[in-house]
Design a protein around this motif. Structure first.
Motif, mmCIF file in Angstrom:
data_model
loop_
_atom_site.group_PDB
_atom_site.id
_atom_site.type_symbol
_atom_site.label_atom_id
_atom_site.label_comp_id
_atom_site.label_asym_id
_atom_site.label_seq_id
_atom_site.Cartn_x
_atom_site.Cartn_y
_atom_site.Cartn_z
ATOM 1 N N MET A 126 20.527 -4.392 34.731
ATOM 2 C CA MET A 126 21.339 -3.452 33.966
ATOM 3 C C MET A 126 21.303 -2.044 34.535
ATOM 4 S SD MET A 126 23.024 -5.165 31.868
ATOM 5 C CE MET A 126 23.766 -3.762 31.015
ATOM 6 N N ALA A 127 20.269 -1.717 35.277
ATOM 7 C CA ALA A 127 20.232 -0.414 35.946
ATOM 8 C C ALA A 127 21.370 -0.324 36.971
ATOM 9 C CB ALA A 127 18.875 -0.198 36.613
ATOM 10 N N LYS A 128 21.662 -1.433 37.642
ATOM 11 C CA LYS A 128 22.785 -1.458 38.591
ATOM 12 C C LYS A 128 24.108 -1.316 37.842
ATOM 13 C CE LYS A 128 20.469 -4.206 42.144
ATOM 14 N NZ LYS A 128 20.577 -5.363 43.063
ATOM 15 N N TYR A 129 24.202 -1.954 36.700
ATOM 16 C CA TYR A 129 25.398 -1.856 35.856
ATOM 17 C C TYR A 129 25.647 -0.399 35.449
ATOM 18 C CZ TYR A 129 28.398 -3.133 31.800
ATOM 19 O OH TYR A 129 29.410 -3.259 30.884
ATOM 20 N N GLU A 130 24.613 0.241 34.976
ATOM 21 C CA GLU A 130 24.759 1.623 34.527
ATOM 22 C C GLU A 130 25.072 2.558 35.687
ATOM 23 O OE1 GLU A 130 21.051 2.131 32.566
ATOM 24 O OE2 GLU A 130 21.573 0.718 30.951
ATOM 25 N N ALA A 131 24.487 2.293 36.846
ATOM 26 C CA ALA A 131 24.773 3.121 38.016
ATOM 27 C C ALA A 131 26.232 2.976 38.445
ATOM 28 C CB ALA A 131 23.843 2.742 39.169
ATOM 29 N N PHE A 132 26.750 1.741 38.378
ATOM 30 C CA PHE A 132 28.146 1.508 38.738
ATOM 31 C C PHE A 132 29.070 2.303 37.826
ATOM 32 C CE2 PHE A 132 32.024 -0.880 37.683
ATOM 33 C CZ PHE A 132 32.663 -0.864 38.908
ATOM 34 N N TYR A 133 28.873 2.187 36.527
ATOM 35 C CA TYR A 133 29.761 2.905 35.614
ATOM 36 C C TYR A 133 29.604 4.419 35.736
ATOM 37 C CZ TYR A 133 31.919 -1.131 33.549
ATOM 38 O OH TYR A 133 32.695 -2.265 33.376
ATOM 39 N N GLY A 134 28.417 4.879 36.071
ATOM 40 C CA GLY A 134 28.239 6.301 36.333
ATOM 41 C C GLY A 134 29.023 6.755 37.552
ATOM 42 N N ASP A 135 29.026 5.937 38.602
ATOM 43 C CA ASP A 135 29.783 6.269 39.807
ATOM 44 C C ASP A 135 31.289 6.266 39.543
ATOM 45 O OD1 ASP A 135 27.493 6.565 41.309
ATOM 46 O OD2 ASP A 135 27.576 4.555 42.184
ATOM 47 N N ILE A 136 31.764 5.258 38.800
ATOM 48 C CA ILE A 136 33.189 5.196 38.494
ATOM 49 C C ILE A 136 33.604 6.382 37.635
ATOM 50 C CG2 ILE A 136 34.998 3.872 37.336
ATOM 51 C CD1 ILE A 136 34.091 2.698 40.013
ATOM 52 N N ASP A 192 27.291 -8.937 35.757
ATOM 53 C CA ASP A 192 28.746 -8.941 35.840
ATOM 54 C C ASP A 192 29.258 -7.592 35.358
ATOM 55 O OD1 ASP A 192 31.501 -9.321 35.522
ATOM 56 O OD2 ASP A 192 31.257 -11.461 35.094
ATOM 57 N N LEU A 193 29.807 -6.827 36.291
ATOM 58 C CA LEU A 193 30.229 -5.462 36.000
ATOM 59 C C LEU A 193 31.531 -5.397 35.219
ATOM 60 C CD1 LEU A 193 29.420 -3.964 39.510
ATOM 61 C CD2 LEU A 193 27.998 -3.895 37.452
ATOM 62 N N ASN A 194 32.173 -6.529 35.036
ATOM 63 C CA ASN A 194 33.456 -6.537 34.323
ATOM 64 C C ASN A 194 33.322 -7.144 32.927
ATOM 65 O OD1 ASN A 194 36.178 -5.765 34.358
ATOM 66 N ND2 ASN A 194 36.868 -7.817 34.889
ATOM 67 N N ARG A 195 32.093 -7.183 32.420
ATOM 68 C CA ARG A 195 31.862 -7.644 31.046
ATOM 69 C C ARG A 195 31.141 -6.551 30.255
ATOM 70 N NH1 ARG A 195 30.578 -14.154 31.095
ATOM 71 N NH2 ARG A 195 32.244 -14.721 32.554
ATOM 72 N N PRO A 196 31.218 -6.605 28.935
ATOM 73 C CA PRO A 196 30.506 -5.607 28.120
ATOM 74 C C PRO A 196 29.006 -5.663 28.395
ATOM 75 C CG PRO A 196 32.031 -6.888 26.776
ATOM 76 C CD PRO A 196 31.971 -7.565 28.106
ATOM 77 N N PRO A 197 28.290 -4.575 28.126
ATOM 78 C CA PRO A 197 26.857 -4.535 28.444
ATOM 79 C C PRO A 197 26.062 -5.695 27.874
ATOM 80 C CG PRO A 197 27.631 -2.352 27.837
ATOM 81 C CD PRO A 197 28.773 -3.286 27.585
#
Length: 234
Positions: A80-90, A45-50
Motif C-alpha cells: 500500500m505504500a507503493k499505492y499511496e506513492a503512485f497517487y501522490g505522484d499523479i 492494483d492501482l486501479n482499484r479502491p484502497p
C-alpha cells in the motif's frame, strides 16, 4: 512483484503476465508526459479502491487461486505504500498541469484479454469486445465533448487498413483512477479510461505483433489534437 510475495504466490510469472497490461507503456509514451508503472497488479492494483487494491480472494482476480498463505499486515502495508506513492505522484502531475494550463486530460491506458477460453480456442465475440473500449462511467457531463472527440478520432484511425473498432463502456466503464481523478480534480479536467484489446500480442505466449503495436501507438497519438481542442472549448 516483490520476492516476498512471489514466495507465497501460487501464480507463475506467465499466469500473472497474462492478466497484466504489458506494452501499454509503449502505447502511452506517445504522450509527452506519461507515467509507466512497473508494479504487478498481484502485488497491488492501482486501479482499484484502497480497500480492494491487494487481492485476497479468488473472486478478486478472475477466480485465480492466488496464495499459499495470505500476505500479512506488514506485507500489505509495504504494498500500500507503493499505492499511496503512485497517487501522490499523479496528484502532483495533475496539479502542475492545472497550474500551467488551467485544464488537463489524463489518458488512463490499459489492455484486456479476449482469448480467455485458451490458446487454441476462438477469440471472444468481437461484437462484445471492441479493439478500443473507452470507459466513461464517472465522467462529469462537462467533459462529454472530450470523450466524443476521442471516440471519433480513434475510430478514424486504421489498423491493418481497417477502421479501429472504438466503442464506449462495452467491456469496461473505467476504474478507480478515473473515479479518483474526477472526484478530486473534475472541475479542471477528466480521465479517459482507455482499454486496448490485446490484438497487438498473443496473450498466451506474450509474443508481440510490432506492426499492430506501432499502429495503435500512432492512433493514440493522433487523438490528442482533437481532444485538446475539445478540452479548451468545454
Amino acid at each position: 512483484m516483490r520476492r516476498e510475495l512471489q514466495a507465497i504466490s501460487k501464480l507463475g510469472w506467465d499466469q500473472r503476465l497474462r492478466e497484466e497490461d504489458p506494452h501499454t507503456g509503449t502505447l502511452a509514451d506517445v504522450i509527452p508526459t506519461h507515467v509507466v508503472v512497473h508494479v504487478s497488479r498481484f502485488e497491488v492494483d492501482l486501479n482499484r479502491p484502497p480497500d480492494e487494491a491487494v487481492y485476497r480472494r479468488s473472486e478478486d482476480a478472475w477466480d485465480l487461486d492466488l496464495w499459499y498463505s495470505m500476505p500479512d499486515g506488514e506485507q500489505v502495508a509495504r504494498s500500500m505504500a507503493k499505492y499511496e506513492a503512485f497517487y501522490g505522484d499523479i496528484a502532483r502531475l495533475i496539479e502542475e498541469a492545472i497550474a500551467a494550463h488551467g485544464r488537463f486530460v489524463l489518458y488512463d491506458v490499459h489492455s484486456y484479454n479476449h482469448r480467455r477460453r485458451g490458446p487454441a480456442a476462438p477469440i471472444d465475440d468481437p461484437a462484445a469486445n471492441p479493439t478500443v473500449n473507452l470507459g466513461t462511467g464517472t465522467l462529469p457531463d462537462r467533459w462529454r465533448p472530450v470523450a466524443d472527440a476521442f471516440l471519433k478520432t480513434m475510430a478514424d484511425q486504421r489498423l491493418y487498413g481497417e477502421p479501429i473498432d472504438t466503442r464506449e463502456n462495452v467491456r469496461f466503464r473505467g476504474g478507480y483512477l478515473s473515479k479518483w481523478t474526477h472526484d478530486t480534480y473534475g472541475e479542471y479536467g477528466c480521465s479517459l479510461a482507455i482499454e486496448f484489446k490485446k490484438v497487438f500480442m498473443d496473450e498466451w505466449t506474450a509474443l508481440v505483433d510490432p506492426t499492430a503495436l506501432r499502429s495503435l501507438r500512432a492512433a493514440l497519438g493522433a487523438t490528442t489534437e482533437e481532444v485538446h481542442a475539445a478540452l479548451e472549448a468545454a
